[in-house]
Scaffold this motif. Structure first.
Motif, short mmCIF file in Angstrom:
data_model
loop_
_atom_site.label_atom_id
_atom_site.label_comp_id
_atom_site.label_asym_id
_atom_site.label_seq_id
_atom_site.Cartn_x
_atom_site.Cartn_y
_atom_site.Cartn_z
N ASP A 1 0.82 -1.22 0.00
CA ASP A 1 0.00 0.00 0.00
C ASP A 1 0.86 1.26 0.00
N HIS A 2 2.14 1.12 -0.35
CA HIS A 2 3.02 2.28 -0.47
C HIS A 2 3.62 2.33 -1.88
N PRO A 3 2.78 2.46 -2.90
CA PRO A 3 3.30 2.42 -4.26
C PRO A 3 4.24 3.58 -4.58
N GLU A 4 4.21 4.62 -3.76
CA GLU A 4 5.10 5.75 -4.01
C GLU A 4 6.54 5.46 -3.58
N VAL A 5 6.74 4.38 -2.82
CA VAL A 5 8.08 4.01 -2.37
C VAL A 5 8.73 3.17 -3.47
N GLU A 6 9.53 3.83 -4.29
CA GLU A 6 10.05 3.21 -5.50
C GLU A 6 10.91 1.99 -5.23
N GLU A 7 11.60 1.97 -4.09
CA GLU A 7 12.53 0.88 -3.83
C GLU A 7 11.84 -0.47 -3.71
N TRP A 8 10.53 -0.46 -3.42
CA TRP A 8 9.81 -1.73 -3.29
C TRP A 8 9.21 -2.19 -4.61
N GLN A 9 9.20 -1.35 -5.61
CA GLN A 9 8.53 -1.68 -6.87
C GLN A 9 9.44 -2.53 -7.75
N THR A 10 9.13 -3.80 -7.82
CA THR A 10 9.93 -4.71 -8.63
C THR A 10 9.24 -5.04 -9.96
N VAL A 11 7.96 -4.80 -10.04
CA VAL A 11 7.23 -4.99 -11.29
C VAL A 11 6.72 -3.64 -11.74
N ARG A 12 7.37 -3.09 -12.78
CA ARG A 12 7.05 -1.73 -13.23
C ARG A 12 6.56 -1.68 -14.67
N ASP A 13 6.81 -2.73 -15.43
CA ASP A 13 6.50 -2.72 -16.87
C ASP A 13 6.20 -4.15 -17.31
N PRO A 14 5.77 -4.34 -18.56
CA PRO A 14 5.44 -5.68 -19.01
C PRO A 14 6.59 -6.68 -18.87
N ALA A 15 7.82 -6.24 -19.10
CA ALA A 15 8.96 -7.15 -19.02
C ALA A 15 9.15 -7.70 -17.61
N THR A 16 9.07 -6.82 -16.60
CA THR A 16 9.25 -7.28 -15.23
C THR A 16 8.03 -8.07 -14.74
N LEU A 17 6.86 -7.76 -15.28
CA LEU A 17 5.67 -8.55 -14.95
C LEU A 17 5.83 -9.97 -15.50
N ASN A 18 6.26 -10.07 -16.76
CA ASN A 18 6.48 -11.39 -17.35
C ASN A 18 7.51 -12.18 -16.55
N ALA A 19 8.58 -11.52 -16.14
CA ALA A 19 9.63 -12.20 -15.38
C ALA A 19 9.09 -12.74 -14.06
N TRP A 20 8.31 -11.93 -13.36
CA TRP A 20 7.78 -12.36 -12.05
C TRP A 20 6.79 -13.51 -12.23
N LEU A 21 5.90 -13.37 -13.20
CA LEU A 21 4.88 -14.40 -13.40
C LEU A 21 5.49 -15.73 -13.82
N THR A 22 6.46 -15.69 -14.72
CA THR A 22 7.04 -16.96 -15.20
C THR A 22 7.93 -17.60 -14.14
N GLU A 23 8.46 -16.79 -13.21
CA GLU A 23 9.22 -17.37 -12.10
C GLU A 23 8.29 -18.15 -11.18
N ARG A 24 7.09 -17.61 -10.93
CA ARG A 24 6.14 -18.27 -10.05
C ARG A 24 5.30 -19.31 -10.79
N PHE A 25 5.06 -19.05 -12.05
CA PHE A 25 4.22 -19.94 -12.87
C PHE A 25 4.99 -20.30 -14.14
N PRO A 26 5.87 -21.29 -14.09
CA PRO A 26 6.69 -21.62 -15.26
C PRO A 26 5.88 -21.99 -16.49
N GLU A 27 4.63 -22.38 -16.31
CA GLU A 27 3.79 -22.76 -17.44
C GLU A 27 3.18 -21.56 -18.16
N VAL A 28 3.40 -20.36 -17.63
CA VAL A 28 2.82 -19.15 -18.24
C VAL A 28 3.72 -18.64 -19.37
#
Length: 204
Positions: A41-68
């Motif tokens: 709930d602190h989206p303004e704190v940039e240091e915690w934001q690891t998913v910022r764009d489609p590339a980082t979203l894809n990376a996070w999802l495929t790490e947790r869901f290899p079938e994606v």
């Protein structure tokens, strides 16, 4: 006859704040892990934001869901931000014992009603359904985990770290229900050091 285990999703991820002290934070929940990719709930704190764009979203999802399949674009990113923001706000409210915001509950339920990634029992001779799951199915699975997270079975176990200078939220999955810290490596260790110093000072 030998049996194969159904794949389960692990929780936890490395946190890398601005001070460079990388540490492992297991929130206890896939949904909470996802919320922390946007700072909970602190989206303004940039240091915690690891998913910022489609590339980082894809990376996070495929790490947790290899079938994606890593096909998330701007539309999926917008949906991911909507879902994780709702999870984050509800988590903070639950940790404080507050009433859950109905609009955010509706967001969770909306995503949870969409197709998720079905569990698969490995060892069969045929492939059923799609070979690769879609990013939206992963979001559906995350939302269904959020339904469990905020349901009655875990009531009272969504908590804030006990450290005075930390407000990270986690799900206490310990059998005893006595988890106090976001991480023993971080806040738990700091508390032990402070307590040791206090005892040493008292005996001088």
């Amino acid at each position: 006859m030998a049996t194969e285990a159904i794949v389960t999703r692990g929780t936890g991820q490395w946190m890398e704040p601005a001070d460079g002290q990388r540490w492992w934070f297991d929130s206890g929940s896939l949904a909470l892990d996802f919320a922390y990719t946007g700072g909970l709930d602190h989206p303004e704190v940039e240091e915690w934001q690891t998913v910022r764009d489609p590339a980082t979203l894809n990376a996070w999802l495929t790490e947790r869901f290899p079938e994606v399949a890593p096909t998330a674009g701007e539309r999926e990113l917008r949906d991911a931000r909507t879902l994780r923001s709702a999870i984050g706000r509800l988590a903070r409210q639950a940790s404080l014992g507050q009433q859950l915001e109905p609009d955010d509950v509706d967001v969770i339920n909306l995503f949870a009603a969409t197709p998720d990634i079905p569990p698969v029992l490995v060892g069969g001779g045929r492939q059923a359904g799609r070979t690769n799951a879609r990013p939206h199915q992963a979001l559906g699975s995350i939302a269904r985990d959020a339904v469990r997270l905020f349901g009655p079975d875990v009531d009272g176990r969504i908590r804030e770290c006990s450290a005075d200078d930390c407000d990270l939220v986690y799900l206490d999955t310990s059998r005893s229900g006595t988890r106090r810290w976001c991480s023993m490596q971080r806040c738990g260790n700091r508390a032990k050091v402070r307590a040791h110093r206090a005892r040493a000072a008292a005996t001088r």
